[in-house]
Enzyme design. Sequence first.
Site, PDB file in Angstrom:
ATOM      1  N   ASP A  30       0.859  -1.184   0.000  1.00 14.08           N
ATOM      2  CA  ASP A  30       0.000   0.000   0.000  1.00 14.08           C
ATOM      3  C   ASP A  30       0.896   1.235   0.000  1.00 14.08           C
ATOM      4  OD1 ASP A  30      -3.240   0.304   0.941  1.00 14.08           O
ATOM      5  OD2 ASP A  30      -1.993   2.111   0.962  1.00 14.08           O
ATOM      6  N   LEU A 153     -17.579  -9.679  -2.175  1.00 18.45           N
ATOM      7  CA  LEU A 153     -17.484  -9.783  -0.715  1.00 18.45           C
ATOM      8  C   LEU A 153     -18.413  -8.805  -0.026  1.00 18.45           C
ATOM      9  CD1 LEU A 153     -13.591  -9.679  -0.494  1.00 18.45           C
ATOM     10  CD2 LEU A 153     -15.083 -11.657  -0.862  1.00 18.45           C
ATOM     11  N   PHE A 249     -32.201  -9.544   0.565  1.00 20.10           N
ATOM     12  CA  PHE A 249     -32.278  -8.177   0.017  1.00 20.10           C
ATOM     13  C   PHE A 249     -33.706  -7.679  -0.201  1.00 20.10           C
ATOM     14  CE2 PHE A 249     -28.066  -6.389  -0.608  1.00 20.10           C
ATOM     15  CZ  PHE A 249     -27.334  -7.435  -0.071  1.00 20.10           C
ATOM     16  N   CYS A 260     -19.991   0.423  -2.043  1.00 21.16           N
ATOM     17  CA  CYS A 260     -20.146  -0.226  -3.356  1.00 21.16           C
ATOM     18  C   CYS A 260     -21.450   0.084  -4.086  1.00 21.16           C
ATOM     19  CB  CYS A 260     -19.998  -1.726  -3.198  1.00 21.16           C
ATOM     20  SG  CYS A 260     -18.335  -2.183  -2.721  1.00 21.16           S
ATOM     21  N   LYS A 263     -22.017   3.750  -5.485  1.00 15.88           N
ATOM     22  CA  LYS A 263     -21.040   4.179  -6.503  1.00 15.88           C
ATOM     23  C   LYS A 263     -21.114   3.307  -7.757  1.00 15.88           C
ATOM     24  CE  LYS A 263     -16.639   1.928  -5.437  1.00 15.88           C
ATOM     25  NZ  LYS A 263     -16.626   0.915  -6.455  1.00 15.88           N
ATOM     26  N   LYS A 320     -24.371  -0.488   7.644  1.00 17.41           N
ATOM     27  CA  LYS A 320     -25.124  -1.720   7.944  1.00 17.41           C
ATOM     28  C   LYS A 320     -24.488  -2.320   9.193  1.00 17.41           C
ATOM     29  CE  LYS A 320     -22.449  -5.101   5.334  1.00 17.41           C
ATOM     30  NZ  LYS A 320     -22.453  -6.161   4.355  1.00 17.41           N
TER      31      LYS A 320
END
Length: 426
Positions: A30, A153, A249, A260, A263, A320
């Site tokens: 990184d 994921l 869902f 995620c 966007k 969440k």
Amino acid sequence: MRICVVGAGYVGLTTATALADFGHDVQCVDIEQSKIDSLHQGKVPIYEPGLEEMIEKNCKEKRLHFSSYVEESIRDYPIILIAVGTPSKEDGSCDLSFINHVVKIIASTISDYKIIITKSTVPPGTNEWIHQTLVEMGIADDFFDIVSNPEFLREGSALWDIYHPNKLVFGTKTDRPVKVLKNLYKRGRAPYIFTSLTGAELIKYASNAFLATKISFSNEMARICDAYEVEYNDLARGLGTDPRIGRHFLNAGLGFGGSCLPKDLSSLKHSAISQKTETKLLDAVMEINHTQIELYLNKLSTVLPELLGKQITVWGVTFKPGTDDQRFSPAIRLIKQLVQKGCYVHTYDPMVQLEFSGVSSYLDQYESVCNSDALIIATEWDQFLKCNWLEVKSRMKGSIILDARNCIDGKIVRKQGLLYLGVGKR
Ligand code: UDX
Ligand code: UDX
């Protein structure tokens, strides 16, 4: 296999750790020195169940290494897995500058055959562009293979998801990397989906778009249930038992957030527009999601018409439960709106202490409701579902409980003399 994972963010770190646990030799790099320093000290910068222990084990067994020497690592490892961020730009399109940066490093250091795997979510055409860019930079195309290998994921269960995939998607241009790819992950009974580079990119976007569509559909149905005074959760149960629909869902509430879904939807819309393709359904999905906060504030105003000067407690800050991630959290959008309307907001979240002007953050869920006119449940953490409502009542000034995640049994709350409301809740 020797793999260099570029990016120690959410996806990079969990993927690198799992790959090491599968037995590969993994170098996770990184550019952020402080992140690598923390990891060297055994401090994990994100919360993900089981991750810290798995990192410790694999570092000890010398299969997992961390480094900020990005160029050297990219040069030295034969398999490069790119997991840098691909955030939204102001106009909603995808910012590929981090990807671009990594591609340039690869181009300038490559000296023998490499497999370059894009794990980051990228718009359709990006991996073709990476291939083309490397060729234009003078790298012969028998010197490398590009693979599009999207991740699916879920935060909070990322390691479980890596160990139990429901499919493994690989977009490739040639068959050359297939043997290596088949030995990368633990597969179980998951099918391989081999497709083109762009095909794999679109599978990822379509998955997230479909999940978001299910959520906005649920939220629209909850609005209709509300109008007819029908319990939405009964409807979800009725729908969910049909295997063609499935129960996952279908939870109605404040809507979807996280790093995620929002966007990826806006990026997919941009990609479609660039190909002169309309996205009426995606537009509606985003529009419904955008208006969920207002919907719940309107609900609150039916019992508390004047918000100015009121003390409102919000339980849940993360996007969440099961994560400490606050990115695009609907709870935070709600809190900001309440502050804007002149409320004094108290918050409690088991993972997050929010630092915001106009907001007092508490370490105890019951203390957070003291003197409040209303309590809003914005994230469905387990401990809220099992809470002691008598204790809540004794500490609050008012009696309003707004369940913005449809997660509480209204009857239990009402039994304590509290006023329980939600959208599509009886
Ligand atoms: C990932 C994916 O990259 C994204 O495409 C997907 O849709 C969601 O998951 P995430 O892991 O959450 O994103 O990103 P982030 O937490 O921003 O981590 C990216 C990491 O890459 C950061 O630690 C950053 O410092 C690092 N980075 C970025 C590099 O090492 N090199 C760079 O050139 C740019
Ligand atoms: C998502 C995808 O599920 C995953 O496959 C992908 O790789 C990354 O994006 P994540 O962002 O971790 O994962 O969260 P997810 O569990 O999908 O939840 C996203 C949002 O939708 C959350 O804000 C959640 O509260 C909301 N949600 C989810 C609902 O409102 N209702 C539901 O029924 C499910």
